[in-house]
Design an enzyme around this catalytic site. Sequence first.
Site, PDB file in Angstrom:
ATOM      1  N   ASP A 113      24.307  32.262  37.408  1.00 21.85           N
ATOM      2  CA  ASP A 113      23.385  33.180  38.070  1.00 21.85           C
ATOM      3  C   ASP A 113      22.772  34.151  37.070  1.00 21.85           C
ATOM      4  O   ASP A 113      23.426  35.087  36.617  1.00 21.85           O
ATOM      5  CB  ASP A 113      24.124  33.950  39.170  1.00 21.85           C
ATOM      6  CG  ASP A 113      23.204  34.901  39.922  1.00 21.85           C
ATOM      7  OD1 ASP A 113      21.973  34.711  39.868  1.00 21.85           O
ATOM      8  OD2 ASP A 113      23.714  35.826  40.567  1.00 21.85           O
ATOM      9  N   LYS A 157      19.605  40.067  35.839  1.00 21.30           N
ATOM     10  CA  LYS A 157      20.810  40.859  35.613  1.00 21.30           C
ATOM     11  C   LYS A 157      20.696  41.564  34.263  1.00 21.30           C
ATOM     12  O   LYS A 157      20.375  40.932  33.253  1.00 21.30           O
ATOM     13  CB  LYS A 157      22.049  39.963  35.639  1.00 21.30           C
ATOM     14  CG  LYS A 157      22.366  39.403  37.009  1.00 21.30           C
ATOM     15  CD  LYS A 157      23.630  38.582  36.988  1.00 21.30           C
ATOM     16  CE  LYS A 157      23.922  37.974  38.345  1.00 21.30           C
ATOM     17  NZ  LYS A 157      24.246  38.972  39.371  1.00 21.30           N
ATOM     18  N   ASP A 168      18.260  38.213  43.063  1.00 23.89           N
ATOM     19  CA  ASP A 168      19.681  38.218  42.697  1.00 23.89           C
ATOM     20  C   ASP A 168      20.572  38.280  43.931  1.00 23.89           C
ATOM     21  O   ASP A 168      21.790  38.235  43.823  1.00 23.89           O
ATOM     22  CB  ASP A 168      19.978  39.395  41.766  1.00 23.89           C
ATOM     23  CG  ASP A 168      21.328  39.266  41.074  1.00 23.89           C
ATOM     24  OD1 ASP A 168      21.806  38.125  40.923  1.00 23.89           O
ATOM     25  OD2 ASP A 168      21.903  40.295  40.683  1.00 23.89           O
ATOM     26  N   ARG A 199      23.378  34.595  49.605  1.00 24.63           N
ATOM     27  CA  ARG A 199      23.205  34.597  51.064  1.00 24.63           C
ATOM     28  C   ARG A 199      22.146  33.603  51.505  1.00 24.63           C
ATOM     29  O   ARG A 199      22.211  33.076  52.608  1.00 24.63           O
ATOM     30  CB  ARG A 199      22.899  36.010  51.553  1.00 24.63           C
ATOM     31  CG  ARG A 199      21.613  36.622  51.053  1.00 24.63           C
ATOM     32  CD  ARG A 199      21.631  38.132  51.114  1.00 24.63           C
ATOM     33  NE  ARG A 199      22.531  38.698  50.111  1.00 24.63           N
ATOM     34  CZ  ARG A 199      22.796  39.992  50.008  1.00 24.63           C
ATOM     35  NH1 ARG A 199      22.248  40.863  50.828  1.00 24.63           N
ATOM     36  NH2 ARG A 199      23.609  40.434  49.070  1.00 24.63           N
ATOM     37  N   GLU A 258      20.847  35.878  45.961  1.00 23.07           N
ATOM     38  CA  GLU A 258      20.582  34.460  46.213  1.00 23.07           C
ATOM     39  C   GLU A 258      21.698  33.780  46.977  1.00 23.07           C
ATOM     40  O   GLU A 258      21.474  32.787  47.678  1.00 23.07           O
ATOM     41  CB  GLU A 258      20.325  33.733  44.890  1.00 23.07           C
ATOM     42  CG  GLU A 258      21.537  33.213  44.136  1.00 23.07           C
ATOM     43  CD  GLU A 258      22.508  34.302  43.677  1.00 23.07           C
ATOM     44  OE1 GLU A 258      23.701  33.989  43.512  1.00 23.07           O
ATOM     45  OE2 GLU A 258      22.093  35.465  43.481  1.00 23.07           O
TER      46      GLU A 258
END
Length: 270
Positions: free
Chosen positions: A45, A52, A122, A126, A124
């Site tokens: 991720d 991030k 970010d 869910r 993502e």
Amino acid sequence: MKMGGLLGVNKGSETPPTFNIMHYKPKNAVNSQPLVLVGKGVMFDTGGYSLKVGGVMSTMKCDMAGGAAVLEAMCAIAGNQLPYYVIGIVPATDNKISSNALVVDDVITIMDGTTVEVQNTDAEGRLVLADALCYAKKFNPELVIDVATFTGASVAITGSFGIAGISNHQESIDALKSIGEEVYERIVQLPLWKEYGELIKSDIADLKNIGGPIGGVSTAAKFLEHFTDYPWVHLDIAGAAFLKDKKGYKQSGATAVPVRLIYEFVKSKC
């Protein structure tokens, strides 16, 4: 199958997504309706265009810990031949950046037709789990437990010492909390109040995928709840899934939380 959440998150990747379904149905199963385990399998991720920052990307290989835990729990349950009907679901993708990737303000459609305004790429997990929770409906489950490295808000609450849990079925989460104390994979239950649902309403879609700085664990869970019509427990393992340093009996790196919790929960029902 029009899984717009999984496909949307995958748009920035050259590697196609997978939707993995595992069945364990022994002939002597004591339940006719399955327990369904759903695990977030985001293999890496970056945060997408909501990148991030601050050095927090270095351990994002662990964002598949929920999916790994479901696979491990399925192996433990089947390997020990527990007489319980269990199904595991792991939607898997990475979350990367390309000219095709999701951007903030995009609107995607989940497989049940729900439209979602993407306000943070970010958030993502869910989106990926929404499709999986919709798919779980086809099994008429007795209970669905989803497991995910989900929110920084849960880390702020539990640190590495436990799991943030939310449920629409008090009996199930009470049982999990009790077992969590026994196996030292402890759960702190957070609320699922209707007011949190107001924070994820969108002006241009059915939902938006982030609710702001208030109650981040609960607004994330409220988003997931929209896609359920069955008893459901959400386990946010973001703090406990991966450790930088060895602590007590736990090694550094992956901890396998909450495999023992789920295994003992299933064993207690046999």
